[in-house]
Design a protein around this motif. Structure first.
Motif, mmCIF file in Angstrom:
data_model
loop_
_atom_site.group_PDB
_atom_site.id
_atom_site.type_symbol
_atom_site.label_atom_id
_atom_site.label_comp_id
_atom_site.label_asym_id
_atom_site.label_seq_id
_atom_site.Cartn_x
_atom_site.Cartn_y
_atom_site.Cartn_z
ATOM 1 N N PRO A 36 8.836 12.124 1.783
ATOM 2 C CA PRO A 36 8.263 11.410 2.726
ATOM 3 C C PRO A 36 7.119 10.458 2.463
ATOM 4 O O PRO A 36 6.569 9.791 3.406
ATOM 5 N N LEU A 37 7.043 10.062 1.132
ATOM 6 C CA LEU A 37 6.292 8.841 0.739
ATOM 7 C C LEU A 37 6.298 7.626 1.660
ATOM 8 O O LEU A 37 7.229 7.217 2.164
ATOM 9 N N LEU A 38 5.123 7.256 2.007
ATOM 10 C CA LEU A 38 5.369 5.849 2.954
ATOM 11 C C LEU A 38 4.633 4.607 2.206
ATOM 12 O O LEU A 38 3.122 4.935 1.818
ATOM 13 N N ILE A 61 0.749 -1.260 -0.014
ATOM 14 C CA ILE A 61 0.103 0.032 -0.059
ATOM 15 C C ILE A 61 0.999 1.087 0.046
ATOM 16 O O ILE A 61 1.806 1.369 0.656
ATOM 17 N N LEU A 62 0.720 2.166 -0.668
ATOM 18 C CA LEU A 62 1.173 3.507 -0.689
ATOM 19 C C LEU A 62 0.202 4.639 -0.038
ATOM 20 O O LEU A 62 -0.926 4.559 -0.127
ATOM 21 N N LEU A 63 0.650 5.375 0.777
ATOM 22 C CA LEU A 63 -0.226 6.465 1.593
ATOM 23 C C LEU A 63 0.024 7.784 0.773
ATOM 24 O O LEU A 63 1.068 7.987 0.513
ATOM 25 N N ASN A 64 -0.917 8.558 0.995
ATOM 26 C CA ASN A 64 -0.995 9.912 0.330
ATOM 27 C C ASN A 64 -0.202 11.065 1.492
ATOM 28 O O ASN A 64 -0.226 10.463 2.601
ATOM 29 N N ASP A 65 0.423 11.907 0.779
ATOM 30 C CA ASP A 65 0.955 12.916 1.739
ATOM 31 C C ASP A 65 1.091 14.235 0.765
ATOM 32 O O ASP A 65 0.834 14.203 -0.164
ATOM 33 N N ASP A 66 1.235 15.357 1.379
ATOM 34 C CA ASP A 66 1.303 16.665 0.918
ATOM 35 C C ASP A 66 2.361 17.006 -0.009
ATOM 36 O O ASP A 66 2.444 17.919 -0.602
ATOM 37 N N PHE A 67 3.553 16.296 0.138
ATOM 38 C CA PHE A 67 4.847 16.798 -0.241
ATOM 39 C C PHE A 67 5.303 16.044 -1.489
ATOM 40 O O PHE A 67 6.178 16.770 -2.091
ATOM 41 N N THR A 68 5.211 14.755 -1.464
ATOM 42 C CA THR A 68 5.727 13.724 -2.631
ATOM 43 C C THR A 68 5.289 14.400 -3.804
ATOM 44 O O THR A 68 4.156 14.371 -4.128
ATOM 45 N N PRO A 69 6.180 14.588 -4.679
ATOM 46 C CA PRO A 69 5.811 15.109 -6.304
ATOM 47 C C PRO A 69 4.788 13.871 -6.901
ATOM 48 O O PRO A 69 5.315 12.622 -6.745
ATOM 49 N N MET A 70 3.882 14.329 -7.700
ATOM 50 C CA MET A 70 3.170 13.077 -8.379
ATOM 51 C C MET A 70 4.067 12.387 -9.402
ATOM 52 O O MET A 70 3.705 11.001 -9.412
ATOM 53 N N ASP A 71 4.899 13.001 -10.051
ATOM 54 C CA ASP A 71 5.567 12.321 -10.920
ATOM 55 C C ASP A 71 6.718 11.351 -10.347
ATOM 56 O O ASP A 71 6.895 10.239 -10.948
ATOM 57 N N PHE A 72 7.045 11.570 -9.065
ATOM 58 C CA PHE A 72 7.844 10.601 -8.267
ATOM 59 C C PHE A 72 7.308 9.252 -7.929
ATOM 60 O O PHE A 72 7.480 8.319 -8.161
ATOM 61 N N VAL A 73 5.698 9.529 -7.611
ATOM 62 C CA VAL A 73 4.852 8.391 -7.191
ATOM 63 C C VAL A 73 4.630 7.596 -8.478
ATOM 64 O O VAL A 73 4.814 6.189 -8.481
ATOM 65 N N ILE A 74 4.460 8.385 -9.614
ATOM 66 C CA ILE A 74 4.149 7.587 -10.754
ATOM 67 C C ILE A 74 5.476 6.529 -11.353
ATOM 68 O O ILE A 74 5.203 5.386 -11.485
ATOM 69 N N VAL A 92 -3.345 5.123 -10.484
ATOM 70 C CA VAL A 92 -3.360 4.604 -9.347
ATOM 71 C C VAL A 92 -2.786 5.622 -8.227
ATOM 72 O O VAL A 92 -3.343 5.994 -7.216
ATOM 73 N N MET A 93 -1.797 6.433 -8.760
ATOM 74 C CA MET A 93 -1.312 7.731 -8.071
ATOM 75 C C MET A 93 -2.474 8.598 -7.598
ATOM 76 O O MET A 93 -2.626 9.003 -6.829
ATOM 77 N N LEU A 94 -3.456 8.926 -8.783
ATOM 78 C CA LEU A 94 -4.418 9.862 -8.717
ATOM 79 C C LEU A 94 -5.327 9.494 -7.720
ATOM 80 O O LEU A 94 -6.041 9.929 -6.658
ATOM 81 N N GLN A 95 -5.690 8.003 -7.617
ATOM 82 C CA GLN A 95 -6.633 7.198 -6.629
ATOM 83 C C GLN A 95 -6.030 7.535 -5.217
ATOM 84 O O GLN A 95 -6.702 7.927 -4.261
ATOM 85 N N ILE A 96 -4.676 7.381 -5.016
ATOM 86 C CA ILE A 96 -4.189 7.760 -3.817
ATOM 87 C C ILE A 96 -4.085 8.973 -3.450
ATOM 88 O O ILE A 96 -4.636 9.203 -2.245
ATOM 89 N N HIS A 97 -4.009 9.757 -4.264
ATOM 90 C CA HIS A 97 -4.074 11.384 -4.180
ATOM 91 C C HIS A 97 -5.223 11.892 -3.506
ATOM 92 O O HIS A 97 -5.370 12.717 -2.513
ATOM 93 N N THR A 98 -6.538 11.309 -3.944
ATOM 94 C CA THR A 98 -7.875 11.598 -3.697
ATOM 95 C C THR A 98 -8.281 10.792 -2.740
ATOM 96 O O THR A 98 -9.298 11.306 -1.783
HETATM 97 N N1 TYC Z 1 -0.236 14.284 -2.731
HETATM 98 C C1 TYC Z 1 0.732 14.595 -3.458
HETATM 99 C C2 TYC Z 1 0.819 15.886 -4.210
HETATM 100 O O1 TYC Z 1 -0.237 16.468 -4.277
HETATM 101 C C3 TYC Z 1 0.852 13.496 -4.589
HETATM 102 C C4 TYC Z 1 0.870 12.126 -3.972
HETATM 103 C C5 TYC Z 1 0.190 10.901 -4.614
HETATM 104 C C6 TYC Z 1 1.625 11.726 -2.820
HETATM 105 C C7 TYC Z 1 0.144 9.652 -3.849
HETATM 106 C C8 TYC Z 1 1.886 10.519 -2.291
HETATM 107 O O2 TYC Z 1 1.236 8.250 -2.468
HETATM 108 C C9 TYC Z 1 0.922 9.382 -2.808
HETATM 109 N N2 TYC Z 1 1.976 16.194 -4.744
#
Ligand code: TYC
Length: 107
Positions: free
Chosen positions: A99-101, A32-45, A62-68
């Motif tokens: 900080p991606l978890l 599982i990946l958790l959302n956070d406010d700092f990790t860039p979307m491209d890095f998660v992809i 999947v990244m957008l699903q985690i983000h929302t």
């Molecule tokens: N929320 C992050 C942003 O707005 C993007 C993000 C997506 C971070 C998924 C973590 O598991 C994650 N930059």
């Protein structure tokens, strides 16, 4: 006595029960990946493509699903494979100061 069937009658009026198989299938684990406010979307992809073998369009979904939604499943694996992926993803994220978890739970 020639066509004696041990599962029907053992000659004392009792019926024998077949032994239950002793081996259980090992449990699977969701990584599982958790959302956070700092990790860039491209890095998660990039993580989803490189550690979980997703094509770019699936990784983006999947990244957008985690983000929302807050969390998302990257894949389901045996315990040792899941543990290794969690370790490698967290190590890679820390090495890039994000900080991606990544975590796991029984499927
Ligand atoms: N929320 C992050 C942003 O707005 C993007 C993000 C997506 C971070 C998924 C973590 O598991 C994650 N930059």
């Amino acid at each position: 006595m020639s066509d004696y069937d041990p599962f029907q009658d053992n000659m004392n009026g009792l019926t024998l029960q077949e032994a239950k198989p002793k081996l259980k299938k090992p449990p699977l684990y969701k990584v599982i990946l958790l959302n956070d406010d700092f990790t860039p979307m491209d890095f998660v992809i990039e993580i989803l493509m490189n550690f979980f073998a997703m094509p770019q369009d699936k990784a983006t979904q999947v990244m957008l699903q985690i983000h929302t939604q807050g969390v998302g499943v990257c894949g389901t694996y045996s315990k040792d494979v899941a543990e290794t992926k969690v370790y490698l993803v967290n190590d890679y994220s820390r090495a890039h100061q994000h900080p991606l978890l990544c975590t796991m739970e029984e499927a």
